[in-house]
Design a protein around this motif. Sequence first.
Motif, PDB file in Angstrom:
ATOM      1  N   THR A 111       0.799  -1.227   0.000  1.00 39.30           N
ATOM      2  CA  THR A 111       0.000   0.000   0.000  1.00 39.30           C
ATOM      3  C   THR A 111       0.830   1.275   0.000  1.00 39.30           C
ATOM      4  OG1 THR A 111      -0.176  -0.021   2.407  1.00 39.30           O
ATOM      5  CG2 THR A 111      -1.936  -1.113   1.156  1.00 39.30           C
ATOM      6  N   ALA A 112       2.056   1.231   0.544  1.00 42.04           N
ATOM      7  CA  ALA A 112       2.846   2.463   0.663  1.00 42.04           C
ATOM      8  C   ALA A 112       4.290   2.120   1.003  1.00 42.04           C
ATOM      9  CB  ALA A 112       2.260   3.358   1.757  1.00 42.04           C
ATOM     10  N   TRP A 113       5.123   3.141   0.954  1.00 36.44           N
ATOM     11  CA  TRP A 113       6.509   3.038   1.403  1.00 36.44           C
ATOM     12  C   TRP A 113       6.597   3.799   2.718  1.00 36.44           C
ATOM     13  CZ3 TRP A 113       8.738  -0.544  -1.268  1.00 36.44           C
ATOM     14  CH2 TRP A 113       8.344  -0.758  -2.589  1.00 36.44           C
ATOM     15  N   LEU A 114       7.256   3.224   3.701  1.00 33.34           N
ATOM     16  CA  LEU A 114       7.299   3.810   5.042  1.00 33.34           C
ATOM     17  C   LEU A 114       8.382   4.870   5.186  1.00 33.34           C
ATOM     18  CD1 LEU A 114       6.824   0.462   6.914  1.00 33.34           C
ATOM     19  CD2 LEU A 114       5.160   2.305   6.760  1.00 33.34           C
ATOM     20  N   ASP A 115       8.078   5.840   6.052  1.00 37.14           N
ATOM     21  CA  ASP A 115       9.082   6.820   6.439  1.00 37.14           C
ATOM     22  C   ASP A 115       9.198   6.779   7.965  1.00 37.14           C
ATOM     23  OD1 ASP A 115       6.904   8.241   7.494  1.00 37.14           O
ATOM     24  OD2 ASP A 115       6.811   9.605   5.791  1.00 37.14           O
ATOM     25  N   ARG A 116      10.037   7.607   8.526  1.00 38.23           N
ATOM     26  CA  ARG A 116      10.269   7.585   9.978  1.00 38.23           C
ATOM     27  C   ARG A 116       9.011   7.850  10.807  1.00 38.23           C
ATOM     28  NH1 ARG A 116      15.146   6.365  11.289  1.00 38.23           N
ATOM     29  NH2 ARG A 116      16.882   6.850   9.944  1.00 38.23           N
ATOM     30  N   ALA A 117       8.047   8.576  10.270  1.00 42.65           N
ATOM     31  CA  ALA A 117       6.814   8.868  11.008  1.00 42.65           C
ATOM     32  C   ALA A 117       6.052   7.597  11.360  1.00 42.65           C
ATOM     33  CB  ALA A 117       5.929   9.809  10.195  1.00 42.65           C
ATOM     34  N   ALA A 118       6.257   6.532  10.607  1.00 39.16           N
ATOM     35  CA  ALA A 118       5.545   5.273  10.864  1.00 39.16           C
ATOM     36  C   ALA A 118       5.963   4.624  12.178  1.00 39.16           C
ATOM     37  CB  ALA A 118       5.753   4.306   9.702  1.00 39.16           C
ATOM     38  N   TRP A 119       7.101   5.012  12.741  1.00 43.11           N
ATOM     39  CA  TRP A 119       7.514   4.449  14.040  1.00 43.11           C
ATOM     40  C   TRP A 119       6.448   4.680  15.101  1.00 43.11           C
ATOM     41  CZ3 TRP A 119      10.885   0.879  14.763  1.00 43.11           C
ATOM     42  CH2 TRP A 119      12.023   0.784  13.966  1.00 43.11           C
ATOM     43  N   ASP A 120       5.722   5.784  14.987  1.00 45.86           N
ATOM     44  CA  ASP A 120       4.703   6.138  15.978  1.00 45.86           C
ATOM     45  C   ASP A 120       3.307   5.671  15.583  1.00 45.86           C
ATOM     46  OD1 ASP A 120       6.641   7.444  17.539  1.00 45.86           O
ATOM     47  OD2 ASP A 120       6.462   9.241  16.298  1.00 45.86           O
ATOM     48  N   ASP A 121       3.188   4.939  14.504  1.00 44.72           N
ATOM     49  CA  ASP A 121       1.893   4.483  14.002  1.00 44.72           C
ATOM     50  C   ASP A 121       1.458   3.245  14.770  1.00 44.72           C
ATOM     51  OD1 ASP A 121      -0.300   3.536  12.596  1.00 44.72           O
ATOM     52  OD2 ASP A 121       0.600   3.870  10.631  1.00 44.72           O
ATOM     53  N   THR A 122       0.490   3.410  15.675  1.00 37.61           N
ATOM     54  CA  THR A 122       0.037   2.291  16.509  1.00 37.61           C
ATOM     55  C   THR A 122      -0.884   1.335  15.762  1.00 37.61           C
ATOM     56  OG1 THR A 122      -1.795   3.606  17.370  1.00 37.61           O
ATOM     57  CG2 THR A 122       0.268   3.627  18.634  1.00 37.61           C
ATOM     58  N   THR A 123      -1.278   1.673  14.535  1.00 34.75           N
ATOM     59  CA  THR A 123      -2.130   0.772  13.755  1.00 34.75           C
ATOM     60  C   THR A 123      -1.307  -0.174  12.895  1.00 34.75           C
ATOM     61  OG1 THR A 123      -2.315   2.245  11.835  1.00 34.75           O
ATOM     62  CG2 THR A 123      -3.924   2.550  13.617  1.00 34.75           C
ATOM     63  N   LEU A 124       0.010  -0.071  12.961  1.00 34.55           N
ATOM     64  CA  LEU A 124       0.909  -0.850  12.118  1.00 34.55           C
ATOM     65  C   LEU A 124       1.550  -1.969  12.933  1.00 34.55           C
ATOM     66  CD1 LEU A 124       2.382  -1.004   9.335  1.00 34.55           C
ATOM     67  CD2 LEU A 124       4.108   0.500  10.331  1.00 34.55           C
ATOM     68  N   ALA A 125       1.303  -3.230  12.554  1.00 30.81           N
ATOM     69  CA  ALA A 125       1.962  -4.363  13.207  1.00 30.81           C
ATOM     70  C   ALA A 125       3.390  -4.424  12.667  1.00 30.81           C
ATOM     71  CB  ALA A 125       1.223  -5.655  12.913  1.00 30.81           C
ATOM     72  N   GLN A 126       4.360  -4.352  13.571  1.00 32.14           N
ATOM     73  CA  GLN A 126       5.742  -4.303  13.123  1.00 32.14           C
ATOM     74  C   GLN A 126       6.685  -4.902  14.152  1.00 32.14           C
ATOM     75  OE1 GLN A 126       7.812  -0.525  13.618  1.00 32.14           O
ATOM     76  NE2 GLN A 126       5.846   0.394  14.074  1.00 32.14           N
ATOM     77  N   THR A 127       7.810  -5.370  13.673  1.00 33.90           N
ATOM     78  CA  THR A 127       8.924  -5.754  14.530  1.00 33.90           C
ATOM     79  C   THR A 127       9.935  -4.618  14.462  1.00 33.90           C
ATOM     80  OG1 THR A 127       8.550  -8.079  14.057  1.00 33.90           O
ATOM     81  CG2 THR A 127      10.699  -7.492  14.934  1.00 33.90           C
ATOM     82  N   SER A 128      10.355  -4.316  13.274  1.00 38.88           N
ATOM     83  CA  SER A 128      11.203  -3.172  12.986  1.00 38.88           C
ATOM     84  C   SER A 128      11.144  -2.947  11.481  1.00 38.88           C
ATOM     85  CB  SER A 128      12.648  -3.415  13.426  1.00 38.88           C
ATOM     86  OG  SER A 128      13.225  -4.439  12.655  1.00 38.88           O
ATOM     87  N   PHE A 129      11.592  -1.798  11.042  1.00 40.70           N
ATOM     88  CA  PHE A 129      11.646  -1.539   9.616  1.00 40.70           C
ATOM     89  C   PHE A 129      12.629  -0.416   9.365  1.00 40.70           C
ATOM     90  CE2 PHE A 129       8.332   1.277  11.143  1.00 40.70           C
ATOM     91  CZ  PHE A 129       8.633   2.474  10.522  1.00 40.70           C
ATOM     92  N   ARG A 130      12.987  -0.282   8.105  1.00 38.74           N
ATOM     93  CA  ARG A 130      13.846   0.809   7.657  1.00 38.74           C
ATOM     94  C   ARG A 130      12.988   1.780   6.856  1.00 38.74           C
ATOM     95  NH1 ARG A 130      18.494  -2.943   4.825  1.00 38.74           N
ATOM     96  NH2 ARG A 130      19.052  -4.111   6.675  1.00 38.74           N
ATOM     97  N   PRO A 131      13.277   3.080   6.917  1.00 38.93           N
ATOM     98  CA  PRO A 131      12.554   3.985   6.025  1.00 38.93           C
ATOM     99  C   PRO A 131      12.719   3.498   4.583  1.00 38.93           C
ATOM    100  CG  PRO A 131      13.776   5.227   7.647  1.00 38.93           C
ATOM    101  CD  PRO A 131      14.204   3.777   7.793  1.00 38.93           C
ATOM    102  N   GLY A 132      11.631   3.502   3.845  1.00 41.39           N
ATOM    103  CA  GLY A 132      11.637   2.982   2.477  1.00 41.39           C
ATOM    104  C   GLY A 132      11.133   1.558   2.371  1.00 41.39           C
ATOM    105  N   ASP A 133      10.911   0.880   3.520  1.00 40.97           N
ATOM    106  CA  ASP A 133      10.344  -0.469   3.491  1.00 40.97           C
ATOM    107  C   ASP A 133       8.875  -0.395   3.081  1.00 40.97           C
ATOM    108  OD1 ASP A 133      12.680  -1.652   4.292  1.00 40.97           O
ATOM    109  OD2 ASP A 133      11.929  -2.358   6.224  1.00 40.97           O
ATOM    110  N   PRO A 134       8.352  -1.481   2.526  1.00 41.36           N
ATOM    111  CA  PRO A 134       6.943  -1.485   2.121  1.00 41.36           C
ATOM    112  C   PRO A 134       5.995  -1.691   3.302  1.00 41.36           C
ATOM    113  CG  PRO A 134       8.010  -3.544   1.510  1.00 41.36           C
ATOM    114  CD  PRO A 134       9.071  -2.672   2.091  1.00 41.36           C
ATOM    115  N   ARG A 135       4.824  -1.065   3.192  1.00 37.27           N
ATOM    116  CA  ARG A 135       3.717  -1.272   4.137  1.00 37.27           C
ATOM    117  C   ARG A 135       2.711  -2.147   3.414  1.00 37.27           C
ATOM    118  NH1 ARG A 135       1.222   2.831   8.121  1.00 37.27           N
ATOM    119  NH2 ARG A 135      -0.663   1.769   8.762  1.00 37.27           N
ATOM    120  N   TRP A 136       2.313  -3.239   4.067  1.00 38.88           N
ATOM    121  CA  TRP A 136       1.399  -4.226   3.473  1.00 38.88           C
ATOM    122  C   TRP A 136       0.070  -4.211   4.184  1.00 38.88           C
ATOM    123  CZ3 TRP A 136       3.325  -6.605  -0.785  1.00 38.88           C
ATOM    124  CH2 TRP A 136       4.698  -6.576  -0.956  1.00 38.88           C
ATOM    125  N   SER A 137      -0.997  -4.439   3.442  1.00 34.00           N
ATOM    126  CA  SER A 137      -2.329  -4.595   4.013  1.00 34.00           C
ATOM    127  C   SER A 137      -2.692  -6.076   3.927  1.00 34.00           C
ATOM    128  CB  SER A 137      -3.348  -3.762   3.230  1.00 34.00           C
ATOM    129  OG  SER A 137      -4.654  -3.988   3.725  1.00 34.00           O
TER     130      SER A 137
END
Length: 142
Positions: A111-137
């Motif tokens: 759905t999108a490419w992540l940036d640093r703001a996604a670190w604070d996104d509580t709706t995103l299930a994550q372990t860790s990521f790098r800016p530029g990683d893909p966001r999947w639905s």
Amino acid sequence: MDATRRGLMGGILGLAGLIVARPGLARPPSAVPLFDFTIAGGAFHGLYEALPGLVPGMRVLIVAEPENRFDANAVAVLRPDGLRLGYVPRAANPPVAALLAQGRQLGARLTAWLDRAAWDDTTLAQTSFRPGDPRWSLELQR
């Protein structure tokens, strides 16, 4: 298991049950979004090798790996040609593995490419990521 993880797991299973078990409701779209996630373990699998070929809207396969020696609830994310990109994050994989064990068809869409703001996104299930990683639905297929 903390309250956030229990809430996520219960919500996913509840939503999937409502969508599939209530035939009297209006027919849902062909794919019902469940939650967004980043791929876990991408650095150890094929995610970074595959990045140049990933495009928004691309779909990937979601496959249970009950024989995984590290996690019996492991859920792999595979490119359509079979390249393992990584996994659904461990905190979110038990309900996903349960849906797959019930025979439900799941997939994911970029759905999108992540940036640093996604670190604070509580709706995103994550372990860790790098800016530029893909966001999947993650989507339940009908």
